[in-house]
Design a protein around this motif. Sequence first.
Motif, PDB file in Angstrom:
ATOM      1  N   LEU A   1       0.801  -1.224   0.000  1.00  0.00           N
ATOM      2  CA  LEU A   1       0.000   0.000   0.000  1.00  0.00           C
ATOM      3  C   LEU A   1       0.838   1.281   0.000  1.00  0.00           C
ATOM      4  N   PRO A   2       2.013   1.318   0.661  1.00  0.00           N
ATOM      5  CA  PRO A   2       2.832   2.535   0.547  1.00  0.00           C
ATOM      6  C   PRO A   2       3.202   2.870  -0.899  1.00  0.00           C
ATOM      7  N   THR A   3       3.393   1.832  -1.739  1.00  0.00           N
ATOM      8  CA  THR A   3       3.644   2.090  -3.158  1.00  0.00           C
ATOM      9  C   THR A   3       2.448   2.772  -3.791  1.00  0.00           C
TER      10      THR A   3
ATOM     11  N   SER B   1       9.326  12.260  13.506  1.00  0.00           N
ATOM     12  CA  SER B   1       9.469  11.068  12.673  1.00  0.00           C
ATOM     13  C   SER B   1       9.389  11.428  11.200  1.00  0.00           C
ATOM     14  N   VAL B   2      10.075  10.645  10.377  1.00  0.00           N
ATOM     15  CA  VAL B   2      10.056  10.882   8.937  1.00  0.00           C
ATOM     16  C   VAL B   2       8.633  10.718   8.393  1.00  0.00           C
ATOM     17  N   THR B   3       7.910   9.731   8.894  1.00  0.00           N
ATOM     18  CA  THR B   3       6.549   9.479   8.418  1.00  0.00           C
ATOM     19  C   THR B   3       5.647  10.684   8.651  1.00  0.00           C
ATOM     20  N   LEU B   4       5.651  11.213   9.872  1.00  0.00           N
ATOM     21  CA  LEU B   4       4.793  12.362  10.184  1.00  0.00           C
ATOM     22  C   LEU B   4       5.208  13.593   9.387  1.00  0.00           C
ATOM     23  N   THR B   5       6.509  13.779   9.213  1.00  0.00           N
ATOM     24  CA  THR B   5       6.993  14.929   8.443  1.00  0.00           C
ATOM     25  C   THR B   5       6.488  14.872   7.011  1.00  0.00           C
TER      26      THR B   5
ATOM     27  N   HIS C   1       6.797  18.250  -2.915  1.00  0.00           N
ATOM     28  CA  HIS C   1       8.164  17.808  -3.205  1.00  0.00           C
ATOM     29  C   HIS C   1       8.864  17.293  -1.954  1.00  0.00           C
ATOM     30  N   SER C   2       8.472  17.812  -0.785  1.00  0.00           N
ATOM     31  CA  SER C   2       9.014  17.322   0.485  1.00  0.00           C
ATOM     32  C   SER C   2       8.138  16.234   1.077  1.00  0.00           C
ATOM     33  N   GLY C   3       7.109  15.842   0.333  1.00  0.00           N
ATOM     34  CA  GLY C   3       6.238  14.749   0.750  1.00  0.00           C
ATOM     35  C   GLY C   3       6.538  13.501  -0.046  1.00  0.00           C
ATOM     36  N   PHE C   4       5.700  13.219  -1.041  1.00  0.00           N
ATOM     37  CA  PHE C   4       5.840  11.958  -1.769  1.00  0.00           C
ATOM     38  C   PHE C   4       7.137  11.879  -2.569  1.00  0.00           C
ATOM     39  N   LEU C   5       7.632  13.026  -3.075  1.00  0.00           N
ATOM     40  CA  LEU C   5       8.788  12.970  -3.964  1.00  0.00           C
ATOM     41  C   LEU C   5      10.048  12.526  -3.230  1.00  0.00           C
ATOM     42  N   VAL C   6      10.229  12.964  -1.981  1.00  0.00           N
ATOM     43  CA  VAL C   6      11.362  12.494  -1.171  1.00  0.00           C
ATOM     44  C   VAL C   6      11.064  11.104  -0.609  1.00  0.00           C
ATOM     45  N   ASN C   7       9.801  10.845  -0.342  1.00  0.00           N
ATOM     46  CA  ASN C   7       9.379   9.562   0.213  1.00  0.00           C
ATOM     47  C   ASN C   7       9.773   8.388  -0.679  1.00  0.00           C
ATOM     48  N   LEU C   8       9.879   8.633  -1.988  1.00  0.00           N
ATOM     49  CA  LEU C   8      10.299   7.594  -2.927  1.00  0.00           C
ATOM     50  C   LEU C   8      11.678   7.040  -2.569  1.00  0.00           C
ATOM     51  N   GLN C   9      12.572   7.901  -2.080  1.00  0.00           N
ATOM     52  CA  GLN C   9      13.925   7.478  -1.740  1.00  0.00           C
ATOM     53  C   GLN C   9      13.969   6.693  -0.433  1.00  0.00           C
ATOM     54  N   GLU C  10      12.939   6.861   0.401  1.00  0.00           N
ATOM     55  CA  GLU C  10      12.990   6.330   1.758  1.00  0.00           C
ATOM     56  C   GLU C  10      12.413   4.927   1.885  1.00  0.00           C
ATOM     57  N   ILE C  11      11.343   4.628   1.170  1.00  0.00           N
ATOM     58  CA  ILE C  11      10.723   3.322   1.366  1.00  0.00           C
ATOM     59  C   ILE C  11      11.450   2.226   0.587  1.00  0.00           C
TER      60      ILE C  11
ATOM     61  N   ASN D   1      -2.305  10.093   3.481  1.00  0.00           N
ATOM     62  CA  ASN D   1      -2.143  10.135   4.935  1.00  0.00           C
ATOM     63  C   ASN D   1      -2.477   8.809   5.606  1.00  0.00           C
ATOM     64  N   VAL D   2      -3.353   8.055   5.003  1.00  0.00           N
ATOM     65  CA  VAL D   2      -3.739   6.773   5.596  1.00  0.00           C
ATOM     66  C   VAL D   2      -2.707   5.677   5.309  1.00  0.00           C
ATOM     67  N   PHE D   3      -2.153   5.633   4.120  1.00  0.00           N
ATOM     68  CA  PHE D   3      -1.365   4.471   3.703  1.00  0.00           C
ATOM     69  C   PHE D   3       0.138   4.720   3.515  1.00  0.00           C
ATOM     70  N   SER D   4       0.621   5.933   3.624  1.00  0.00           N
ATOM     71  CA  SER D   4       2.047   6.185   3.387  1.00  0.00           C
ATOM     72  C   SER D   4       2.880   5.904   4.640  1.00  0.00           C
ATOM     73  N   THR D   5       4.183   5.781   4.461  1.00  0.00           N
ATOM     74  CA  THR D   5       5.125   5.588   5.563  1.00  0.00           C
ATOM     75  C   THR D   5       6.474   6.173   5.173  1.00  0.00           C
ATOM     76  N   GLY D   6       7.214   6.602   6.193  1.00  0.00           N
ATOM     77  CA  GLY D   6       8.565   7.096   5.959  1.00  0.00           C
ATOM     78  C   GLY D   6       9.625   6.063   6.257  1.00  0.00           C
ATOM     79  N   GLU D   7       9.185   4.860   6.660  1.00  0.00           N
ATOM     80  CA  GLU D   7      10.119   3.790   6.981  1.00  0.00           C
ATOM     81  C   GLU D   7      10.406   2.941   5.745  1.00  0.00           C
ATOM     82  N   ARG D   8      11.507   2.232   5.818  1.00  0.00           N
ATOM     83  CA  ARG D   8      11.873   1.362   4.699  1.00  0.00           C
ATOM     84  C   ARG D   8      10.925   0.168   4.621  1.00  0.00           C
TER      85      ARG D   8
END
Length: 527
Positions: free
Chosen positions: A329-331, A398-402, A445-455, A511-518
């Motif tokens: 789901l994070p994808t 946390s990265v997720t909340l940010t 750009h500081s949300g999903f676009l950086v999140n791509l590198q993190e998960i 907001n429901v399905f994303s995560t900042g963790e790997r």
Amino acid sequence: MNSAIRSSYLTLSRDRSVPIPETPKLQPFPRFFDSTNRNNRFRDVSSCSSLLRTRLRHDSAEFRTSLSHRVGVSSKNAQFDSFPDENEAQAPSFAEFITSERVKVVAMLALALALCNADRVVMSVAIVPLSLSNGWSRSFAGIVQSSFLWGYLISPIAGGTLVDYYGGKVVMAWGVALWSLATFLTPWAAETSLWALLAMRALLGIAEGVALPSMNNMVARWFPQTERARAVGIAMAGFQLGSSVGLMLSPILMSQGGIFGPFVIFGLSGFLWVLVWLSATSSTPDRNPQISKYELEYILNERKKSFLVENKPKTTKVIPPFRRLLSKLPTWSLIIANAMHSWGFFIFLSWMPIYFNSVYHVDLRQAAWFSAVPWTVMAIMGYIGGLWSDIMIRNGMSVTLTRKIMQSIGFLGPGIALVGLTTAKSPAVASAWLTLAVGLKSFSHSGFLVNLQEIAPQYTGVLHGISNTGGTLAAILGTVGAGFFVELVGSFQGFLLFTSLLYVLAALFYNVFSTGERVNFDEPTHE
């Protein structure tokens, strides 16, 4: 001496559980001694002194550790916190950051993305005189503009896979060279036939499909996690400034060199960029001959604290695990976010000059200027959002909340502003609402676009390609759909309200399905 040492430790250890060192007893030696025992006795004295110094250092370290747990350290008591790890590189100052090699790399990326977007938006301005001279309807003009997206739909996944395999430097160079060639040849294609024009715009889309995956790959290789949002903000600032430059310069260049003047100028600029990029940058920090030892150690040490990104191109697993990537789901939160981001982006980019021209009856040059101002603001706001995001993570959030906070601003802000845009009675007020919408949109750009590198740091390129494909489908649907919607309903306002609703729904899903963790994508999928 021994009594003084013990007295100082008694003072320091008062009311604290700090062990008092046992002072080694030094055996006295006679004032006169024979030469045969001289070396042995000096060796004994030296050994005792070394033992004493070692024990004092050990107990002093214990005292500092104990003290750090008991005393709250403030900026006024900085001396209690003045024992940094010798192996840990200190965070750079702003001056060191802005003059570093990694910022030079991201500045070149920003320039490439500026050219990327400038080459896109030229057609947004040229479509008005082209439609008049060829008798194209609004819906057909939308099809011509969307031809870029046909090619853009094909390349992101393949381009992302190539980026993960060969690295961002090589793929970005080929991409810029190809899209500059397509831009340069557009005047010839337009004079030849409609199909040649559509094919050249599709080639532009194919080449530009590798730009953002390459940017993300280079940022992940060059920047630690606490600086990535800022780096993406700088790169995407170039992307937005490219829109402003393209929209503002195109009417001027057209008035001086004809409809196709901007295509030639921007195409030649891309060839010049490729030469500088290949000669002045490297794919990874450790291959850069200009980087300082301090900067290299800082990047490598900070990388150990977050996620490991391989420095060498991959030699195995050329085909990524698409099924596993799509099973999480994070994808899908990233795909939905990219789709909504692209929908709004291409609506603003493709239709705003026509919107101002048709709704407020301003001429082409004024329409381009009204449409360009928001992109300049977006470039500035994107960097501010990235800086704020990095500060929040440094301060312990946390990265997720940010990421969720940034994405919420990036979607709910434009959703509200578009409602205001539909109520505007003058082009100045409409431009203000549009500027607010586009400026707040940059927080994505500081949300999903950086999140791509993190998960999934090992699949950043292909994951960006997958999400970009979803974004391109949404962009095609929005760009073509807007033209048909306006022809059927007769109003842009209804389509803008529909876009506002989509922004709200996309923000909720992310907001429901994303995560900042790997996320573990290497685990087999169970059926």
